[in-house]
Scaffold this motif. Structure first.
Motif, PDB file in Angstrom:
ATOM      1  N   THR A 103       0.860  -1.177   0.000  1.00  0.00           N
ATOM      2  CA  THR A 103       0.000   0.000   0.000  1.00  0.00           C
ATOM      3  C   THR A 103       0.900   1.232   0.000  1.00  0.00           C
ATOM      4  OG1 THR A 103      -1.791  -1.105   1.190  1.00  0.00           O
ATOM      5  CG2 THR A 103      -1.763   1.297   1.267  1.00  0.00           C
ATOM      6  N   GLY A 104       0.757   2.070  -1.022  1.00  0.00           N
ATOM      7  CA  GLY A 104       1.617   3.242  -1.121  1.00  0.00           C
ATOM      8  C   GLY A 104       3.082   2.884  -1.217  1.00  0.00           C
ATOM      9  N   GLY A 105       3.381   1.762  -1.862  1.00  0.00           N
ATOM     10  CA  GLY A 105       4.762   1.325  -2.004  1.00  0.00           C
ATOM     11  C   GLY A 105       5.327   0.672  -0.758  1.00  0.00           C
ATOM     12  N   GLN A 106       4.526   0.522   0.277  1.00  0.00           N
ATOM     13  CA  GLN A 106       4.980  -0.053   1.539  1.00  0.00           C
ATOM     14  C   GLN A 106       4.452  -1.470   1.684  1.00  0.00           C
ATOM     15  OE1 GLN A 106       3.093   1.545   5.093  1.00  0.00           O
ATOM     16  NE2 GLN A 106       5.023   1.420   6.210  1.00  0.00           N
ATOM     17  N   PRO A 107       5.327  -2.453   1.982  1.00  0.00           N
ATOM     18  CA  PRO A 107       4.830  -3.822   2.172  1.00  0.00           C
ATOM     19  C   PRO A 107       3.974  -3.906   3.430  1.00  0.00           C
ATOM     20  CG  PRO A 107       7.148  -3.677   2.807  1.00  0.00           C
ATOM     21  CD  PRO A 107       6.789  -2.349   2.192  1.00  0.00           C
TER      22      PRO A 107
END
Length: 252
Positions: A136-140
């Motif tokens: 999500t938003g480049g965050q795992p």
């Protein structure tokens, strides 16, 4: 009614310290800011480092702090919103159905963990294991392994152990074959756990970090046709129970 024995037990020191630290996070620190080291914090609050660690671990569990490799302990951002169940409006659906936000990564043929093997009704038997991830938003934010018995996807024969096929293409093939089965229902359980080394690496956490483990049983033709074990970062996701079709994770 008299005072119960429980009511006479004093509040643990680490719990009181957790409250004090939480107030300090609100008033003195910004999101992403690195906390002082344990020695300085323990000296500031006049507590033993063991007590401090207990308080910090509780704050991490509550999503207020994050421990990051090579960085230290930082103030966590607000929890992000993700959906644990099928895409909104899709109802009961197989993994990989349209609207599924998971990314398919890999496939192997392996004996599942004993609890999963019992859910599948075939303990100790090799199955298809499809690994997927969620960002999500480049965050795992989550990692998952979906276990599917070979009898449920007969078009994809299990290979001998020394010649097992692997890769994203094989994983996608398993998901496509599952779509051919009439999915009757899903059964989910959620429990708190600690990140194992492999999951911690994939989630950019330290081993032992708090995680939320969602186990989903997919029921088709009167039997469990697949079991997905999804590991969510507890510092990022807050799960809430909605209708029987899914468990949405809401932003904090």
């Amino acid at each position: 009614m008299g005072t119960t024995q429980l009511e006479t037990v004093p509040e643990p020191k680490y719990w009181h310290l957790k409250t004090v630290l939480s107030d300090a996070l609100d008033s003195e620190f910004a999101v992403g800011e690195i906390l002082p080291n344990e020695r300085d914090l323990a000296a500031r609050f006049g507590v033993a480092r063991a007590t401090l660690r207990q308080a910090l671990e509780q704050l991490e569990l509550e999503g207020r702090l994050q421990r990051r490799r090579g960085v230290g302990t930082t103030v966590a951002p607000p929890r992000v919103g993700v959906e644990v169940g099928p895409a909104q409006g899709s109802g009961t659906a197989w993994p990989g159905a349209p609207g599924d936000a998971w990314h398919t990564e890999d496939h192997e043929e392996a004996v599942p963990p004993a609890p999963v093997g019992r859910l599948l009704g075939a303990p100790g038997t090799p199955v298809h294991a499809v690994r997927r991830s969620r960002t999500t938003g480049g965050q795992p934010v989550a990692t998952e392994v979906l276990y599917v018995p070979g009898t449920c996807v007969p078009a994809l024969r299990l290979s001998p152990a020394d010649g097992a096929a692997a890769g994203a293409e094989r994983a996608e093939a398993v998901l496509r074959e599952l779509q051919q089965l009439p999915l009757e229902s899903q059964e989910r359980t959620v429990e708190l756990g600690s990140a194992r080394a492999d999951d911690a690496r994939r989630l950019d956490r330290l081993p032992g970090a708090p995680v939320l483990v969602v186990t989903t049983c997919y029921i088709a033709q009167g039997r469990t046709a697949g079991v997905a074990v999804s590991t969510f970062r507890a510092d990022t996701c807050r799960l809430s129970f909605g209708d029987s079709e899914g468990i949405p994770a809401l932003a904090g």
